[in-house]
Write a protein that holds these residues in place. Structure first.
Motif, PDB file in Angstrom:
ATOM      1  N   UNK A   1       0.715  -1.323   0.461  1.00  0.00           N
ATOM      2  CA  UNK A   1       0.098  -0.468  -0.265  1.00  0.00           C
ATOM      3  C   UNK A   1       0.934   1.378  -0.065  1.00  0.00           C
ATOM      4  N   UNK A   2       2.122   1.271   0.931  1.00  0.00           N
ATOM      5  CA  UNK A   2       3.261   1.862   0.692  1.00  0.00           C
ATOM      6  C   UNK A   2       3.509   2.177  -0.559  1.00  0.00           C
ATOM      7  N   UNK A   3       3.986   1.616  -1.647  1.00  0.00           N
ATOM      8  CA  UNK A   3       4.480   1.833  -2.395  1.00  0.00           C
ATOM      9  C   UNK A   3       3.531   2.418  -3.732  1.00  0.00           C
ATOM     10  N   UNK A   4       1.830   1.987  -3.329  1.00  0.00           N
ATOM     11  CA  UNK A   4       0.784   2.702  -4.218  1.00  0.00           C
ATOM     12  C   UNK A   4       0.931   3.664  -4.352  1.00  0.00           C
ATOM     13  N   UNK A   5       0.534   4.216  -2.633  1.00  0.00           N
ATOM     14  CA  UNK A   5       0.861   6.203  -2.364  1.00  0.00           C
ATOM     15  C   UNK A   5       1.401   6.639  -2.950  1.00  0.00           C
ATOM     16  N   UNK A   6       3.189   6.080  -2.963  1.00  0.00           N
ATOM     17  CA  UNK A   6       4.211   7.109  -3.109  1.00  0.00           C
ATOM     18  C   UNK A   6       3.987   6.984  -5.172  1.00  0.00           C
ATOM     19  N   UNK A   7       3.679   5.802  -5.472  1.00  0.00           N
ATOM     20  CA  UNK A   7       3.182   6.160  -6.829  1.00  0.00           C
ATOM     21  C   UNK A   7       1.944   7.273  -7.362  1.00  0.00           C
ATOM     22  N   UNK A   8       1.133   6.975  -6.688  1.00  0.00           N
ATOM     23  CA  UNK A   8       0.008   8.316  -7.101  1.00  0.00           C
ATOM     24  C   UNK A   8       0.410   8.974  -7.575  1.00  0.00           C
ATOM     25  N   UNK A  12      -1.626   9.940 -10.485  1.00  0.00           N
ATOM     26  CA  UNK A  12      -3.256  10.761 -10.668  1.00  0.00           C
ATOM     27  C   UNK A  12      -2.805  11.817 -10.843  1.00  0.00           C
ATOM     28  N   UNK A  13      -2.184  12.528 -12.276  1.00  0.00           N
ATOM     29  CA  UNK A  13      -2.555  13.176 -13.189  1.00  0.00           C
ATOM     30  C   UNK A  13      -3.957  14.415 -13.256  1.00  0.00           C
ATOM     31  N   UNK A  14      -4.798  13.820 -12.992  1.00  0.00           N
ATOM     32  CA  UNK A  14      -6.126  14.875 -12.877  1.00  0.00           C
ATOM     33  C   UNK A  14      -6.631  15.304 -11.533  1.00  0.00           C
ATOM     34  N   UNK A  15      -6.064  14.423 -10.425  1.00  0.00           N
ATOM     35  CA  UNK A  15      -5.941  14.547  -8.785  1.00  0.00           C
ATOM     36  C   UNK A  15      -5.857  16.253  -8.404  1.00  0.00           C
ATOM     37  N   UNK A  19      -0.703  15.665  -2.462  1.00  0.00           N
ATOM     38  CA  UNK A  19       0.403  14.409  -2.258  1.00  0.00           C
ATOM     39  C   UNK A  19       1.589  15.034  -1.031  1.00  0.00           C
ATOM     40  N   UNK A  20       2.177  16.423  -0.925  1.00  0.00           N
ATOM     41  CA  UNK A  20       2.861  17.019  -0.394  1.00  0.00           C
ATOM     42  C   UNK A  20       2.718  16.570   1.203  1.00  0.00           C
ATOM     43  N   UNK A  21       1.451  16.471   1.356  1.00  0.00           N
ATOM     44  CA  UNK A  21       1.042  16.199   2.609  1.00  0.00           C
ATOM     45  C   UNK A  21       0.399  15.227   3.495  1.00  0.00           C
TER      46      UNK A  21
END
Length: 110
Positions: A1-8, A12-15, A19-21
């Motif tokens: 899950x942590x790897x997934x969050x790091x890749x988002x 995810x260009x439209x989001x 992410x910095x938080x």
């Protein structure tokens, strides 16, 4: 899950997520039934389903969804684009044309 969050942030260009938080190192997994956040997400999803998907009799009920509005992340009361994703990008105009979703125009500002 942590790897997934790091890749988002890269995928995810439209989001418009801040992410910095979000610190992937602080993410942990716990059973669904032990999470207040998951319980709220379930309630919010059920309320939204009641509000947008009509029954076989053509009935929708937006009252539970409206009750939850104060719980959603919405800076300056701007719900569109800042809290829950109500529709895919391709269907964002739906609340403007579907009479059953008139409540969204009033409460969400569509």
């Amino acid at each position: 899950m942590q790897d997934y969050i790091r890749r988002l942030p890269q995928t995810d260009k439209k989001s418009r997520a801040a992410w910095e938080h979000i610190d992937a190192e602080l993410v942990t997994a716990i059973p669904h039934h032990q999470s207040d956040g998951c319980a709220f997400a379930d309630a919010a999803a059920s309320a939204l389903t009641l509000a947008v998907e009509s029954t076989e009799f053509g009935i929708t009920d937006s009252r539970p969804q409206i009750e939850l509005l104060g719980r959603y992340y919405a800076p300056a009361k701007a719900y569109k684009g800042n809290s829950i994703k109500l529709f895919p990008y391709e269907a964002e105009g739906l609340p403007l044309t579907d009479q059953r979703l008139a409540w969204m125009r009033f409460y969400y500002g569509f």
